[in-house]
Motif scaffolding. Sequence first.
Motif, PDB file in Angstrom:
ATOM      1  N   VAL A 185       0.940  -1.168   0.041  1.00 62.11           N
ATOM      2  CA  VAL A 185      -0.082  -0.197  -0.172  1.00 62.11           C
ATOM      3  C   VAL A 185       0.830   1.299  -0.310  1.00 62.11           C
ATOM      4  CG1 VAL A 185      -1.879   1.312   0.988  1.00 62.11           C
ATOM      5  CG2 VAL A 185      -1.969  -1.003   1.134  1.00 62.11           C
ATOM      6  N   GLU A 186       2.182   1.214   1.003  1.00 62.30           N
ATOM      7  CA  GLU A 186       2.873   2.309   1.076  1.00 62.30           C
ATOM      8  C   GLU A 186       3.060   2.272  -0.391  1.00 62.30           C
ATOM      9  OE1 GLU A 186       6.263   4.472   4.025  1.00 62.30           O
ATOM     10  OE2 GLU A 186       5.812   1.990   3.623  1.00 62.30           O
ATOM     11  N   GLN A 187       3.971   1.793  -1.192  1.00 58.18           N
ATOM     12  CA  GLN A 187       4.700   1.312  -2.307  1.00 58.18           C
ATOM     13  C   GLN A 187       3.683   2.211  -3.049  1.00 58.18           C
ATOM     14  OE1 GLN A 187       6.461  -2.281  -4.069  1.00 58.18           O
ATOM     15  NE2 GLN A 187       7.045  -1.201  -6.197  1.00 58.18           N
ATOM     16  N   TYR A 188       2.343   1.975  -3.328  1.00 59.16           N
ATOM     17  CA  TYR A 188       1.165   2.090  -4.826  1.00 59.16           C
ATOM     18  C   TYR A 188       0.742   2.980  -4.169  1.00 59.16           C
ATOM     19  CZ  TYR A 188       3.668  -1.205  -7.413  1.00 59.16           C
ATOM     20  OH  TYR A 188       4.098  -2.276  -7.932  1.00 59.16           O
ATOM     21  N   GLN A 189       0.635   4.109  -3.310  1.00 59.23           N
ATOM     22  CA  GLN A 189      -0.110   5.227  -2.062  1.00 59.23           C
ATOM     23  C   GLN A 189      -1.272   5.651  -3.115  1.00 59.23           C
ATOM     24  OE1 GLN A 189       2.698   8.664   0.315  1.00 59.23           O
ATOM     25  NE2 GLN A 189       3.505   6.056  -0.413  1.00 59.23           N
ATOM     26  N   SER A 190      -1.056   5.873  -4.302  1.00 54.78           N
ATOM     27  CA  SER A 190      -1.948   6.940  -4.714  1.00 54.78           C
ATOM     28  C   SER A 190      -3.156   5.943  -5.234  1.00 54.78           C
ATOM     29  CB  SER A 190      -1.488   7.563  -6.410  1.00 54.78           C
ATOM     30  OG  SER A 190      -1.221   6.583  -7.174  1.00 54.78           O
ATOM     31  N   TYR A 191      -3.360   4.443  -5.206  1.00 52.48           N
ATOM     32  CA  TYR A 191      -4.765   4.109  -5.607  1.00 52.48           C
ATOM     33  C   TYR A 191      -5.025   3.296  -4.211  1.00 52.48           C
ATOM     34  CZ  TYR A 191      -2.297   3.288  -9.491  1.00 52.48           C
ATOM     35  OH  TYR A 191      -1.353   2.956 -11.019  1.00 52.48           O
ATOM     36  N   HIS A 192      -6.780   3.351  -3.622  1.00 49.01           N
ATOM     37  CA  HIS A 192      -6.990   2.715  -2.939  1.00 49.01           C
ATOM     38  C   HIS A 192      -6.174   1.354  -2.365  1.00 49.01           C
ATOM     39  CE1 HIS A 192     -10.191   1.230  -0.638  1.00 49.01           C
ATOM     40  NE2 HIS A 192     -11.068   3.136  -1.175  1.00 49.01           N
ATOM     41  N   PRO A 193      -6.461   1.551  -1.036  1.00 52.29           N
ATOM     42  CA  PRO A 193      -5.771   0.648  -0.869  1.00 52.29           C
ATOM     43  C   PRO A 193      -5.744  -1.115  -0.960  1.00 52.29           C
ATOM     44  CG  PRO A 193      -5.891   1.760   0.847  1.00 52.29           C
ATOM     45  CD  PRO A 193      -6.788   2.096  -0.200  1.00 52.29           C
ATOM     46  N   SER A 194      -7.717  -1.299  -1.127  1.00 56.13           N
ATOM     47  CA  SER A 194      -8.740  -2.797  -2.284  1.00 56.13           C
ATOM     48  C   SER A 194      -7.739  -2.875  -3.067  1.00 56.13           C
ATOM     49  CB  SER A 194      -9.746  -2.066  -1.769  1.00 56.13           C
ATOM     50  OG  SER A 194     -10.708  -1.760  -0.938  1.00 56.13           O
ATOM     51  N   THR A 195      -7.700  -1.703  -3.621  1.00 55.11           N
ATOM     52  CA  THR A 195      -7.192  -2.075  -4.860  1.00 55.11           C
ATOM     53  C   THR A 195      -5.890  -2.927  -5.438  1.00 55.11           C
ATOM     54  OG1 THR A 195      -8.214  -0.237  -6.169  1.00 55.11           O
ATOM     55  CG2 THR A 195      -6.941  -1.354  -7.976  1.00 55.11           C
ATOM     56  N   VAL A 196      -4.890  -2.078  -3.993  1.00 58.47           N
ATOM     57  CA  VAL A 196      -3.863  -2.675  -3.748  1.00 58.47           C
ATOM     58  C   VAL A 196      -3.801  -4.453  -3.200  1.00 58.47           C
ATOM     59  CG1 VAL A 196      -1.341  -2.463  -3.091  1.00 58.47           C
ATOM     60  CG2 VAL A 196      -2.229  -0.256  -3.701  1.00 58.47           C
ATOM     61  N   LEU A 197      -5.007  -4.605  -2.668  1.00 59.04           N
ATOM     62  CA  LEU A 197      -5.037  -5.547  -1.955  1.00 59.04           C
ATOM     63  C   LEU A 197      -4.827  -6.328  -2.633  1.00 59.04           C
ATOM     64  CD1 LEU A 197      -6.282  -5.202   1.708  1.00 59.04           C
ATOM     65  CD2 LEU A 197      -4.239  -5.182   0.749  1.00 59.04           C
ATOM     66  N   VAL A 198      -6.043  -6.090  -4.233  1.00 55.89           N
ATOM     67  CA  VAL A 198      -6.763  -7.313  -4.883  1.00 55.89           C
ATOM     68  C   VAL A 198      -5.658  -7.796  -5.455  1.00 55.89           C
ATOM     69  CG1 VAL A 198      -8.046  -7.525  -6.889  1.00 55.89           C
ATOM     70  CG2 VAL A 198      -9.034  -6.254  -4.743  1.00 55.89           C
ATOM     71  N   ALA A 199      -4.804  -6.386  -5.897  1.00 59.50           N
ATOM     72  CA  ALA A 199      -3.349  -6.731  -6.903  1.00 59.50           C
ATOM     73  C   ALA A 199      -2.315  -7.906  -6.378  1.00 59.50           C
ATOM     74  CB  ALA A 199      -2.876  -5.481  -7.772  1.00 59.50           C
ATOM     75  N   VAL A 200      -1.773  -7.977  -5.262  1.00 57.46           N
ATOM     76  CA  VAL A 200      -1.338  -8.937  -4.338  1.00 57.46           C
ATOM     77  C   VAL A 200      -1.877  -9.667  -4.429  1.00 57.46           C
ATOM     78  CG1 VAL A 200      -0.138  -9.223  -2.591  1.00 57.46           C
ATOM     79  CG2 VAL A 200       0.153  -6.703  -3.265  1.00 57.46           C
ATOM     80  N   ILE A 201      -2.663  -9.682  -3.897  1.00 57.41           N
ATOM     81  CA  ILE A 201      -3.731 -11.428  -3.615  1.00 57.41           C
ATOM     82  C   ILE A 201      -3.862 -12.423  -4.713  1.00 57.41           C
ATOM     83  CG2 ILE A 201      -5.793 -12.804  -3.367  1.00 57.41           C
ATOM     84  CD1 ILE A 201      -5.925 -10.205  -1.219  1.00 57.41           C
ATOM     85  N   GLU A 202      -4.345 -11.530  -6.251  1.00 52.37           N
ATOM     86  CA  GLU A 202      -4.352 -12.020  -7.694  1.00 52.37           C
ATOM     87  C   GLU A 202      -2.883 -12.338  -8.178  1.00 52.37           C
ATOM     88  OE1 GLU A 202      -8.297 -10.376  -9.671  1.00 52.37           O
ATOM     89  OE2 GLU A 202      -6.432  -9.130  -9.943  1.00 52.37           O
ATOM     90  N   ALA A 203      -1.988 -11.503  -7.486  1.00 53.79           N
ATOM     91  CA  ALA A 203      -0.294 -12.027  -7.869  1.00 53.79           C
ATOM     92  C   ALA A 203       0.433 -13.558  -7.219  1.00 53.79           C
ATOM     93  CB  ALA A 203       0.897 -11.371  -7.612  1.00 53.79           C
ATOM     94  N   THR A 204      -0.508 -13.762  -5.913  1.00 53.74           N
ATOM     95  CA  THR A 204      -0.114 -15.263  -5.316  1.00 53.74           C
ATOM     96  C   THR A 204      -0.941 -15.917  -5.917  1.00 53.74           C
ATOM     97  OG1 THR A 204       0.856 -13.502  -3.489  1.00 53.74           O
ATOM     98  CG2 THR A 204       0.490 -15.542  -3.384  1.00 53.74           C
ATOM     99  N   CYS A 205      -2.556 -15.393  -6.005  1.00 53.91           N
ATOM    100  CA  CYS A 205      -2.976 -16.974  -5.870  1.00 53.91           C
ATOM    101  C   CYS A 205      -4.041 -17.273  -7.252  1.00 53.91           C
ATOM    102  CB  CYS A 205      -4.280 -16.546  -4.898  1.00 53.91           C
ATOM    103  SG  CYS A 205      -3.673 -16.857  -2.804  1.00 53.91           S
ATOM    104  N   GLY A 206      -3.643 -16.104  -8.067  1.00 51.57           N
ATOM    105  CA  GLY A 206      -4.761 -16.373  -9.622  1.00 51.57           C
ATOM    106  C   GLY A 206      -6.036 -15.258  -9.060  1.00 51.57           C
ATOM    107  N   LYS A 207      -6.145 -14.526 -10.507  1.00 48.99           N
ATOM    108  CA  LYS A 207      -7.480 -13.973 -10.727  1.00 48.99           C
ATOM    109  C   LYS A 207      -8.661 -14.421  -9.441  1.00 48.99           C
ATOM    110  CE  LYS A 207      -5.292 -11.372 -13.766  1.00 48.99           C
ATOM    111  NZ  LYS A 207      -4.658  -9.799 -13.742  1.00 48.99           N
ATOM    112  N   PHE A 208      -9.429 -13.779  -9.308  1.00 47.93           N
ATOM    113  CA  PHE A 208     -11.191 -13.292  -8.833  1.00 47.93           C
ATOM    114  C   PHE A 208     -11.338 -13.936  -9.767  1.00 47.93           C
ATOM    115  CE2 PHE A 208      -9.275 -10.780  -6.071  1.00 47.93           C
ATOM    116  CZ  PHE A 208      -9.161 -11.887  -4.304  1.00 47.93           C
ATOM    117  N   TYR A 209     -11.305 -13.735 -10.913  1.00 49.64           N
ATOM    118  CA  TYR A 209     -12.758 -13.071 -11.928  1.00 49.64           C
ATOM    119  C   TYR A 209     -12.385 -13.749 -12.759  1.00 49.64           C
ATOM    120  CZ  TYR A 209     -15.757 -12.942  -8.597  1.00 49.64           C
ATOM    121  OH  TYR A 209     -16.742 -13.342  -7.377  1.00 49.64           O
TER     122      TYR A 209
END
Length: 90
Positions: free
Chosen positions: A66-90
């Motif tokens: 979140v700190e690295q990408y602080q211009s984005y909504h924190p939820s957006t960053v979290l989704v991107a990190v989770i998808e990078a680890t576990c795959g796409k949500f949809y």
Amino acid sequence: MAEGFTGVEFLEWSKADQTAYINSQVVMASTIVTRDKPEMARCIADNYFSETGLTDAQLNDLIANVEQYQSYHPSTVLVAVIEATCGKFY
């Protein structure tokens, strides 16, 4: 959180508030995929949670993202990190 909320505001919060926010977001992410993508839910559980909740290492990593990408909504960053680890949500 309201539209326009960014990591800048999130990083001003107390560690306890940041922890609560991230915990709820990661639990929600897991809940969303539990029925249709159980393998992704398992990946989220395996990578982000211990028996007592979000691990300190993962919490710190997510806050650092979140700190690295602080211009984005924190939820957006979290989704991107989770998808990078576990795959796409949809």
